[in-house]
Design a protein around this motif. Structure first.
Motif, PDB file in Angstrom:
ATOM      1  N   VAL A  21      38.510  -8.629 -19.834  1.00  0.00           N
ATOM      2  CA  VAL A  21      37.456  -9.633 -19.725  1.00  0.00           C
ATOM      3  C   VAL A  21      38.104 -10.945 -19.296  1.00  0.00           C
ATOM      4  N   ALA A  22      37.348 -11.761 -18.572  1.00  0.00           N
ATOM      5  CA  ALA A  22      37.841 -13.066 -18.154  1.00  0.00           C
ATOM      6  C   ALA A  22      36.683 -14.047 -18.139  1.00  0.00           C
ATOM      7  N   GLY A  23      37.003 -15.320 -18.369  1.00  0.00           N
ATOM      8  CA  GLY A  23      35.976 -16.356 -18.422  1.00  0.00           C
ATOM      9  C   GLY A  23      36.113 -17.349 -17.286  1.00  0.00           C
ATOM     10  N   VAL A  24      35.008 -17.558 -16.580  1.00  0.00           N
ATOM     11  CA  VAL A  24      34.909 -18.644 -15.610  1.00  0.00           C
ATOM     12  C   VAL A  24      34.268 -19.792 -16.368  1.00  0.00           C
ATOM     13  N   VAL A 129      38.233 -15.128  -5.871  1.00  0.00           N
ATOM     14  CA  VAL A 129      36.881 -14.653  -5.595  1.00  0.00           C
ATOM     15  C   VAL A 129      36.063 -14.537  -6.877  1.00  0.00           C
ATOM     16  N   ARG A 130      36.703 -14.282  -7.987  1.00  0.00           N
ATOM     17  CA  ARG A 130      35.984 -14.162  -9.262  1.00  0.00           C
ATOM     18  C   ARG A 130      35.362 -15.502  -9.658  1.00  0.00           C
ATOM     19  N   LEU A 131      36.121 -16.578  -9.482  1.00  0.00           N
ATOM     20  CA  LEU A 131      35.592 -17.909  -9.776  1.00  0.00           C
ATOM     21  C   LEU A 131      34.491 -18.280  -8.795  1.00  0.00           C
ATOM     22  N   LEU A 132      34.725 -18.038  -7.523  1.00  0.00           N
ATOM     23  CA  LEU A 132      33.755 -18.414  -6.503  1.00  0.00           C
ATOM     24  C   LEU A 132      32.474 -17.578  -6.636  1.00  0.00           C
ATOM     25  N   ASP A 133      32.607 -16.292  -6.964  1.00  0.00           N
ATOM     26  CA  ASP A 133      31.431 -15.449  -7.211  1.00  0.00           C
ATOM     27  C   ASP A 133      30.602 -15.989  -8.368  1.00  0.00           C
TER      28      ASP A 133
END
Length: 167
Positions: A21-24, A129-133
């Motif tokens: 899991v990761a948090g933006v 891309v995860r942050l930008l998404d």
């Protein structure tokens, strides 16, 4: 006969995957929380392996706090990302900071609030891309990568395409 049985059991074994899991974490001014990892020096989202006994939301809140000192409120799932090389499936959630003070940990050598442009400059494509998404509001996105580059939708992944990397 035993050799034959062990071979057939291996052939039907299910592939193993790890779930991370990761948090933006997005501040009111639009800056995004990022860490420089202690093990390889790369800039990434705070996050890690989901424990067996926790929900994805609780896991992301725990990982962000452990790695950055920031408490978060989890808003929504923004993407699912599979590292085809390592068998890691990452669930990424947009979050709001709700307290705490930035600090490093045994897993991070720097904690910083970056602009979207700084994210694109500092992070590898598969992490940026995860942050930008998470910012585009069109999720949840589903993407695959080989540890270094995104794999276009509908592409067949061949063993020669696999590159070692993180989840």
């Amino acid at each position: 006969m035993l050799l034959y049985m062990s071979q057939s059991q291996e052939a039907t074994a299910s592939p193993l995957h790890s779930v991370s899991v990761a948090g933006v974490v997005v501040r009111e001014d639009g800056r995004l929380l990022a860490i420089r990892r202690a093990d390889n020096g790369t800039w990434e989202l705070p996050g890690g392996v989901l424990e067996l006994d926790e929900t994805p939301e609780a896991g992301v809140a725990r990982e962000v706090l452990e790695e950055t000192g920031i408490h978060v409120e989890v808003d929504e799932l923004t993407g699912v990302y599979k590292n085809t090389t390592r068998g890691i499936v990452a669930l990424v959630f947009r979050c709001k900071p709700s307290g705490g003070t930035e600090r490093t940990s045994s897993e991070s050598t720097a904690v910083s609030w970056l602009t979207p442009d700084e994210v694109s400059e500092r992070m590898a494509e598969v992490y940026a891309v995860r942050l930008l998404d998470a910012l585009d509001g069109n999720g949840p996105h589903v993407r695959s990568h080989n540890g270094k580059h995104l794999i276009p939708v509908g592409s067949q992944v061949m063993p020669d395409d696999l590159v070692p990397g993180d989840g």
